[in-house]
Scaffold this motif. Structure first.
Motif, PDB file in Angstrom:
ATOM      1  N   ASP A   1      -5.427  11.487  12.548  1.00 17.78           N
ATOM      2  CA  ASP A   1      -6.746  11.445  13.181  1.00 17.78           C
ATOM      3  C   ASP A   1      -6.632  10.777  14.551  1.00 17.78           C
ATOM      4  OD1 ASP A   1      -9.400  11.519  13.782  1.00 17.78           O
ATOM      5  OD2 ASP A   1     -10.052  10.241  12.106  1.00 17.78           O
TER       6      ASP A   1
ATOM      7  N   ARG B   1      -2.188   3.033   8.870  1.00 17.00           N
ATOM      8  CA  ARG B   1      -2.633   4.241   8.186  1.00 17.00           C
ATOM      9  C   ARG B   1      -2.016   4.319   6.789  1.00 17.00           C
ATOM     10  NH1 ARG B   1      -2.661   5.356  13.559  1.00 17.00           N
ATOM     11  NH2 ARG B   1      -4.256   6.800  14.348  1.00 17.00           N
ATOM     12  N   TRP B   2      -2.780   4.958   5.899  1.00 18.12           N
ATOM     13  CA  TRP B   2      -2.303   5.147   4.538  1.00 18.12           C
ATOM     14  C   TRP B   2      -1.209   6.210   4.506  1.00 18.12           C
ATOM     15  CZ3 TRP B   2      -3.703   1.869   0.815  1.00 18.12           C
ATOM     16  CH2 TRP B   2      -4.890   1.146   0.969  1.00 18.12           C
TER      17      TRP B   2
ATOM     18  N   LEU C   1      -5.969  14.843   2.287  1.00 16.76           N
ATOM     19  CA  LEU C   1      -6.822  13.874   2.975  1.00 16.76           C
ATOM     20  C   LEU C   1      -6.000  12.794   3.674  1.00 16.76           C
ATOM     21  CD1 LEU C   1      -9.719  13.329   0.388  1.00 16.76           C
ATOM     22  CD2 LEU C   1      -9.718  14.778   2.431  1.00 16.76           C
ATOM     23  N   THR C   2      -4.913  12.387   3.063  1.00 17.05           N
ATOM     24  CA  THR C   2      -4.057  11.359   3.672  1.00 17.05           C
ATOM     25  C   THR C   2      -3.424  11.862   4.955  1.00 17.05           C
ATOM     26  OG1 THR C   2      -3.594  10.491   1.459  1.00 17.05           O
ATOM     27  CG2 THR C   2      -2.132   9.805   3.237  1.00 17.05           C
TER      28      THR C   2
ATOM     29  N   VAL D   1      -4.617  14.281   6.909  1.00 12.33           N
ATOM     30  CA  VAL D   1      -5.671  14.437   7.913  1.00 12.33           C
ATOM     31  C   VAL D   1      -6.040  13.083   8.526  1.00 12.33           C
ATOM     32  CG1 VAL D   1      -8.090  15.082   8.220  1.00 12.33           C
ATOM     33  CG2 VAL D   1      -6.581  16.538   6.863  1.00 12.33           C
ATOM     34  N   ARG D   2      -6.173  12.062   7.696  1.00 14.07           N
ATOM     35  CA  ARG D   2      -6.525  10.738   8.216  1.00 14.07           C
ATOM     36  C   ARG D   2      -5.366  10.104   8.981  1.00 14.07           C
ATOM     37  NH1 ARG D   2      -9.093   8.951   2.374  1.00 14.07           N
ATOM     38  NH2 ARG D   2     -11.006  10.227   2.530  1.00 14.07           N
ATOM     39  N   PHE D   3      -4.148  10.447   8.629  1.00 11.99           N
ATOM     40  CA  PHE D   3      -2.994   9.861   9.315  1.00 11.99           C
ATOM     41  C   PHE D   3      -2.901  10.372  10.757  1.00 11.99           C
ATOM     42  CE2 PHE D   3       1.462   9.526  10.525  1.00 11.99           C
ATOM     43  CZ  PHE D   3       1.803   8.264  10.080  1.00 11.99           C
TER      44      PHE D   3
ATOM     45  N   SER E   1      -9.010   9.994  16.531  1.00 12.72           N
ATOM     46  CA  SER E   1     -10.089   9.051  16.825  1.00 12.72           C
ATOM     47  C   SER E   1      -9.771   7.635  16.380  1.00 12.72           C
ATOM     48  CB  SER E   1     -11.391   9.517  16.162  1.00 12.72           C
ATOM     49  OG  SER E   1     -11.240   9.566  14.745  1.00 12.72           O
ATOM     50  N   VAL E   2      -8.753   7.467  15.558  1.00 12.29           N
ATOM     51  CA  VAL E   2      -8.361   6.136  15.092  1.00 12.29           C
ATOM     52  C   VAL E   2      -7.315   5.569  16.050  1.00 12.29           C
ATOM     53  CG1 VAL E   2      -7.373   4.825  13.174  1.00 12.29           C
ATOM     54  CG2 VAL E   2      -8.825   6.813  12.714  1.00 12.29           C
TER      55      VAL E   2
END
Length: 222
Positions: free
Chosen positions: A152, A161-162, A145-146, A148-150, A154-155
């Motif tokens: 991303d 970022r974490w 998850l980290t 994928v969010r890193f 769209s951000v």
């Protein structure tokens, strides 16, 4: 007893103990995820399963426990459950593995005791494998998850970022040690089973009474 079997089980028990301690540290340390911002370069935010902390470069640390269990993210809840289950399975398996060591009460070498030790050691090895899987699942899931969010798109890039914390690496180490320990314990149990099959079986001698001896002599004479 073959020295290679004792070496395997001792190495497995040692890796088991170290893996369980790493699992405990992974569960308790608040360093699963870390976040650093350009606005406050001297501070970083650390997030764990039980609390979040603000760490400064000078060594100061201020932590705060989570107020609500229901308000936690789903990944944190899942990691809590699986890590606690891994600690429970690992502790029970470690006790069984130590009880199954051949160095414990090694003066007795009866077949029944060796069979019991084999069962205890095999059960400890299976629980070690289960604990390793239970540790690797939440650690790898949160790491996924980290990542994928890193990345991303769209951000915006200006948003911090974490990133991976030290607890994730400690968790991966714990999972691998649990898997190695379980494999070594199971291998030593299989070797012990092969040795038990090669041991000579003691056949008790039944004394022959005088009456049976006389009957046998008469039968041979006839």
């Amino acid at each position: 007893m073959d020295q290679s079997v004792e070496t395997l089980e001792l190495l497995g028990a040692l890796l088991y103990a170290v893996g369980w301690l790493c699992s405990l540290c992974t569960t308790m340390m608040p360093f699963w995820l870390t976040l650093s911002t350009d606005l406050l370069p001297t501070e970083s935010l650390e997030v764990g399963l039980w609390k979040s902390c603000v760490v400064q470069d000078l060594g100061l640390q201020e932590c705060r426990s989570y107020n609500s269990l229901l308000g936690l993210p789903l990944d944190i809840k899942l990691a809590r459950i699986l890590m606690c289950a891994a600690l429970g399975f690992g502790l029970v398996g470690l006790v069984l593995a130590i009880m199954g060591l051949n160095l414990i009460n090694s003066c007795c070498r009866q077949m029944d005791e060796l069979s019991l030790k084999k069962v205890l050691k095999a059960a400890g090895g299976m629980l070690s494998l289960a604990a390793g899987i239970l540790v690797l699942v939440p650690v790898s899931y949160i790491a996924h998850l980290t990542v994928v969010r890193f990345f991303d798109k769209s951000v915006p890039d200006v948003v911090s970022r974490w990133e991976f914390g030290d607890s994730l690496f400690c968790g991966w180490t714990a999972g691998v040690l649990h898997l190695l320990a379980g494999t070594l314990l199971l291998i030593s149990s299989l070797y012990l089973q092969e040795q038990n099959q090669n041991l000579p079986v003691h056949i008790p001698l039944v004394p022959v009474s005088q009456r049976q001896r006389s009957i046998r002599i008469r039968t041979e004479y006839i």
